[in-house]
Design a protein around this motif. Structure first.
Motif, PDB file in Angstrom:
ATOM      1  N   PRO A  28       0.820  -1.207   0.000  1.00  0.00           N
ATOM      2  CA  PRO A  28       0.000   0.000   0.000  1.00  0.00           C
ATOM      3  C   PRO A  28       0.856   1.260   0.000  1.00  0.00           C
ATOM      4  CG  PRO A  28      -0.806  -1.574   1.612  1.00  0.00           C
ATOM      5  CD  PRO A  28       0.507  -2.083   1.137  1.00  0.00           C
ATOM      6  N   GLN A  29       0.411   2.250  -0.783  1.00  0.00           N
ATOM      7  CA  GLN A  29       1.110   3.519  -0.823  1.00  0.00           C
ATOM      8  C   GLN A  29       0.108   4.632  -0.592  1.00  0.00           C
ATOM      9  OE1 GLN A  29       3.884   3.962  -4.175  1.00  0.00           O
ATOM     10  NE2 GLN A  29       3.502   1.820  -4.668  1.00  0.00           N
ATOM     11  N   GLY A  30       0.599   5.812  -0.273  1.00  0.00           N
ATOM     12  CA  GLY A  30      -0.313   6.909  -0.035  1.00  0.00           C
ATOM     13  C   GLY A  30       0.236   8.216  -0.547  1.00  0.00           C
ATOM     14  N   PHE A  31      -0.575   9.262  -0.458  1.00  0.00           N
ATOM     15  CA  PHE A  31      -0.199  10.609  -0.817  1.00  0.00           C
ATOM     16  C   PHE A  31       0.153  10.682  -2.308  1.00  0.00           C
ATOM     17  CE2 PHE A  31       1.558   9.661   3.525  1.00  0.00           C
ATOM     18  CZ  PHE A  31       0.352   9.862   4.139  1.00  0.00           C
ATOM     19  N   ARG A  32       1.325  11.191  -2.641  1.00  0.00           N
ATOM     20  CA  ARG A  32       1.689  11.299  -4.065  1.00  0.00           C
ATOM     21  C   ARG A  32       2.307   9.978  -4.527  1.00  0.00           C
ATOM     22  NH1 ARG A  32       5.527  12.950  -7.758  1.00  0.00           N
ATOM     23  NH2 ARG A  32       4.702  14.279  -9.423  1.00  0.00           N
ATOM     24  N   SER A  33       1.523   8.925  -4.445  1.00  0.00           N
ATOM     25  CA  SER A  33       1.984   7.582  -4.771  1.00  0.00           C
ATOM     26  C   SER A  33       1.602   7.242  -6.198  1.00  0.00           C
ATOM     27  CB  SER A  33       1.337   6.574  -3.832  1.00  0.00           C
ATOM     28  OG  SER A  33      -0.067   6.569  -4.034  1.00  0.00           O
ATOM     29  N   ASN A  34       2.061   6.074  -6.668  1.00  0.00           N
ATOM     30  CA  ASN A  34       1.681   5.614  -7.996  1.00  0.00           C
ATOM     31  C   ASN A  34       0.167   5.465  -8.108  1.00  0.00           C
ATOM     32  OD1 ASN A  34       4.340   5.515  -8.829  1.00  0.00           O
ATOM     33  ND2 ASN A  34       4.602   3.374  -8.253  1.00  0.00           N
ATOM     34  N   ALA A  35      -0.459   4.963  -7.015  1.00  0.00           N
ATOM     35  CA  ALA A  35      -1.912   4.770  -7.030  1.00  0.00           C
ATOM     36  C   ALA A  35      -2.649   6.100  -7.136  1.00  0.00           C
ATOM     37  CB  ALA A  35      -2.352   4.016  -5.775  1.00  0.00           C
ATOM     38  N   ALA A  36      -2.192   7.097  -6.362  1.00  0.00           N
ATOM     39  CA  ALA A  36      -2.839   8.406  -6.400  1.00  0.00           C
ATOM     40  C   ALA A  36      -2.646   9.065  -7.761  1.00  0.00           C
ATOM     41  CB  ALA A  36      -2.278   9.293  -5.288  1.00  0.00           C
ATOM     42  N   LEU A  82      -9.030  12.650  -2.773  1.00  0.00           N
ATOM     43  CA  LEU A  82      -7.688  12.187  -2.421  1.00  0.00           C
ATOM     44  C   LEU A  82      -7.194  12.850  -1.139  1.00  0.00           C
ATOM     45  CD1 LEU A  82      -5.924  12.364  -5.917  1.00  0.00           C
ATOM     46  CD2 LEU A  82      -6.634  10.288  -4.711  1.00  0.00           C
ATOM     47  N   PRO A  83      -6.422  12.132  -0.330  1.00  0.00           N
ATOM     48  CA  PRO A  83      -5.792  12.740   0.850  1.00  0.00           C
ATOM     49  C   PRO A  83      -4.625  13.622   0.421  1.00  0.00           C
ATOM     50  CG  PRO A  83      -5.056  10.475   0.627  1.00  0.00           C
ATOM     51  CD  PRO A  83      -6.109  10.693  -0.440  1.00  0.00           C
ATOM     52  N   PHE A  84      -4.437  14.728   1.115  1.00  0.00           N
ATOM     53  CA  PHE A  84      -3.328  15.639   0.819  1.00  0.00           C
ATOM     54  C   PHE A  84      -2.481  15.741   2.077  1.00  0.00           C
ATOM     55  CE2 PHE A  84      -0.873  19.338   0.046  1.00  0.00           C
ATOM     56  CZ  PHE A  84      -0.924  19.645  -1.307  1.00  0.00           C
ATOM     57  N   SER A  85      -1.237  15.314   1.971  1.00  0.00           N
ATOM     58  CA  SER A  85      -0.340  15.322   3.126  1.00  0.00           C
ATOM     59  C   SER A  85       0.875  16.184   2.847  1.00  0.00           C
ATOM     60  CB  SER A  85       0.118  13.894   3.460  1.00  0.00           C
ATOM     61  OG  SER A  85       1.155  13.908   4.413  1.00  0.00           O
ATOM     62  N   SER A  86       1.334  16.906   3.873  1.00  0.00           N
ATOM     63  CA  SER A  86       2.543  17.714   3.737  1.00  0.00           C
ATOM     64  C   SER A  86       3.790  16.848   3.679  1.00  0.00           C
ATOM     65  CB  SER A  86       2.650  18.697   4.911  1.00  0.00           C
ATOM     66  OG  SER A  86       2.710  17.987   6.145  1.00  0.00           O
ATOM     67  N   VAL A  87       3.650  15.546   4.011  1.00  0.00           N
ATOM     68  CA  VAL A  87       4.795  14.639   3.981  1.00  0.00           C
ATOM     69  C   VAL A  87       5.281  14.441   2.547  1.00  0.00           C
ATOM     70  CG1 VAL A  87       5.567  12.283   4.450  1.00  0.00           C
ATOM     71  CG2 VAL A  87       4.061  13.448   6.072  1.00  0.00           C
ATOM     72  N   PRO A  89       3.531  16.058  -0.628  1.00  0.00           N
ATOM     73  CA  PRO A  89       2.376  16.761  -1.211  1.00  0.00           C
ATOM     74  C   PRO A  89       2.303  16.643  -2.725  1.00  0.00           C
ATOM     75  CG  PRO A  89       4.106  18.314  -0.650  1.00  0.00           C
ATOM     76  CD  PRO A  89       4.548  16.981  -0.122  1.00  0.00           C
ATOM     77  N   PHE A  90       1.079  16.779  -3.235  1.00  0.00           N
ATOM     78  CA  PHE A  90       0.897  16.867  -4.675  1.00  0.00           C
ATOM     79  C   PHE A  90       1.521  18.165  -5.182  1.00  0.00           C
ATOM     80  CE2 PHE A  90      -2.813  14.189  -3.546  1.00  0.00           C
ATOM     81  CZ  PHE A  90      -2.526  13.102  -4.362  1.00  0.00           C
ATOM     82  N   ARG A  91       1.801  18.178  -6.460  1.00  0.00           N
ATOM     83  CA  ARG A  91       2.284  19.385  -7.122  1.00  0.00           C
ATOM     84  C   ARG A  91       1.137  19.975  -7.932  1.00  0.00           C
ATOM     85  NH1 ARG A  91       7.369  15.867  -9.372  1.00  0.00           N
ATOM     86  NH2 ARG A  91       8.285  15.409  -7.320  1.00  0.00           N
ATOM     87  N   VAL A  92       1.208  21.266  -8.182  1.00  0.00           N
ATOM     88  CA  VAL A  92       0.137  21.931  -8.930  1.00  0.00           C
ATOM     89  C   VAL A  92      -0.082  21.243 -10.266  1.00  0.00           C
ATOM     90  CG1 VAL A  92      -0.510  24.056 -10.107  1.00  0.00           C
ATOM     91  CG2 VAL A  92       0.390  24.170  -7.784  1.00  0.00           C
ATOM     92  N   GLU A  93       1.012  20.872 -10.935  1.00  0.00           N
ATOM     93  CA  GLU A  93       0.863  20.261 -12.256  1.00  0.00           C
ATOM     94  C   GLU A  93       0.176  18.899 -12.193  1.00  0.00           C
ATOM     95  OE1 GLU A  93       5.320  19.998 -11.064  1.00  0.00           O
ATOM     96  OE2 GLU A  93       3.655  21.444 -10.914  1.00  0.00           O
ATOM     97  N   ASP A  94       0.266  18.222 -11.037  1.00  0.00           N
ATOM     98  CA  ASP A  94      -0.438  16.944 -10.888  1.00  0.00           C
ATOM     99  C   ASP A  94      -1.944  17.127 -11.015  1.00  0.00           C
ATOM    100  OD1 ASP A  94       1.955  15.601 -10.361  1.00  0.00           O
ATOM    101  OD2 ASP A  94       1.760  15.876  -8.191  1.00  0.00           O
TER     102      ASP A  94
END
Length: 370
Positions: A28-36, A82-87, A89-94
């Motif tokens: 399992p992965q989270g945040f800006r992961s391959n799944a997200a 989607l969850p957004f974590s500061s650990v 984080p997503f990028r604007v371009e995402d």
């Protein structure tokens, strides 16, 4: 930008409706992961209308996401949550996806300037909810000459409660005959929101609020909708009385364990005696008890004629950690912690200490032993 404040300042849903669930076949992965990122790719292909980002791992964020999920579910509007974590984080371009009409930031406004840049690049509406004083004091850092930005910052209402009211109203405006919550769930969920708000706003007025928060904390590992596709169904079933009961049982168990540790107390020569002596105890394997035991130990230490400090020691990985606690307002434990590379607050601090140095702090025999 539109700032809304209640005081004087004033298709497919991939979290449940559609065919896609943001999970991985392996670990399992989270945040800006391959799944997200894969879910964002599908959103781009399907031209999803709304994208919801919630503060992780926040209960207000998770419940806010639940209400966004229910709103879009009732109206059958394609939505990705989607969850957004500061650990990580997503990028604007995402998040720049053709077809998206609205972006929601729930229980946070995103990194400073993030929402404004996203709105400029997409020309889409961005709606954010937050309740923190720090956000309100820094609101100028989020400001932008952009009418597409709407921030609901309310110091008197938690983000989850504000989001709940918002989507209830929006559903009513849509002329839908449905309610966001059915009668069976409404009273239970609203009571959970009231307890969460009591903690979010640091009021601590509700009965058994400590027990509630302890019981609720056990759910924190389930708040990632990417790795836990059942998150919304689970949140819907949370009951205040069950959490209070679980919290009470946890407190009782911790108190029993703490009492056993407090029967094996020894003297500690703080800084080899440079900062006086206090009582200490080892609690290896139970670091979650450090605060409670430390405070009790500080009272016992003062009663024994020593400094009003409790020194709680335990192994953290391969290191030895010492936590200093005090219930005496005139005692600053952080003075000691900072000397040894740690830090904290006057009544609560900690640091890593070498075993050879720690041995020089011990003054001998155990004072109590069962």
């Amino acid at each position: 930008m539109t700032l809304r404040h209640s005081t004087s300042l004033a298709g497919k849903n991939w979290s449940g409706i559609g065919r896609f669930q943001a999970t991985t076949s392996g670990r399992p992965q989270g945040f800006r992961s391959n799944a997200a990122l894969e879910s964002l790719t599908i959103a781009r292909e399907e031209r999803t209308q709304n994208l919801v980002l919630y503060n992780y791992p926040s209960f207000s964020g998770a419940f806010s996401a639940l209400f966004a999920h229910l709103f879009h579910l009732h109206l059958n509007i394609p939505c990705l949550i989607l969850p957004f974590s500061s650990v990580e984080p997503f990028r604007v371009e995402d998040l720049c996806i053709d077809g998206v009409e609205k972006y929601y930031f729930l229980d946070f406004l995103g990194p400073k300037g993030f929402a404004a840049e996203l709105s400029r690049k997409t020309s889409c509406q961005v709606i954010g909810f937050d309740h923190r004083k720090s956000t309100l004091s820094d609101i100028h850092l989020y400001e932008d000459r952009n009418s597409n930005l709407t921030y609901h910052v309310n110091l008197e209402k938690s983000s989850s409660s504000a989001t709940y009211n918002y989507f209830c109203s929006k559903l009513l405006e849509s002329n839908s005959t449905a309610s966001l919550l059915n009668n069976e769930d409404k009273e239970r969920v609203e009571m959970v929101l009231k307890y969460i708000e009591d903690g979010d706003l640091r009021r601590w007025n509700f009965p058994d609020i400590k027990q509630f928060n302890i019981g609720l904390s056990k759910w924190r590992s389930k708040l990632n909708s990417v790795t836990n596709p059942h998150m919304f169904k689970q949140l819907m079933k949370i009951d205040v009385m069950d959490l209070v009961a679980n919290g009470s049982a946890t407190i009782s168990s911790q108190e029993s364990l703490a009492s056993k540790y407090l029967e094996k107390v020894f003297k500690v020569r703080l800084g080899r005696g440079l900062y006086g002596e206090c009582l200490g105890v080892r609690i290896d394997g139970n670091p979650n008890l450090s605060d409670e035991i430390g405070k009790k130990l500080s009272v016992e230490s003062e009663a024994a004629g020593l400094r009003p400090i409790g020194a709680v020691v335990y192994m953290q990985g391969k290191n030895l950690k010492m936590c200093l606690r005090s219930k005496d307002s005139s005692t600053d434990t952080s003075v000691i912690a900072k000397v040894y590379g740690g830090g904290g607050f006057p009544n609560s601090s900690s640091f890593i200490i070498r075993m050879d140095e720690y041995n020089l702090w011990l003054s001998g025999a155990i004072l109590k032993n069962n």
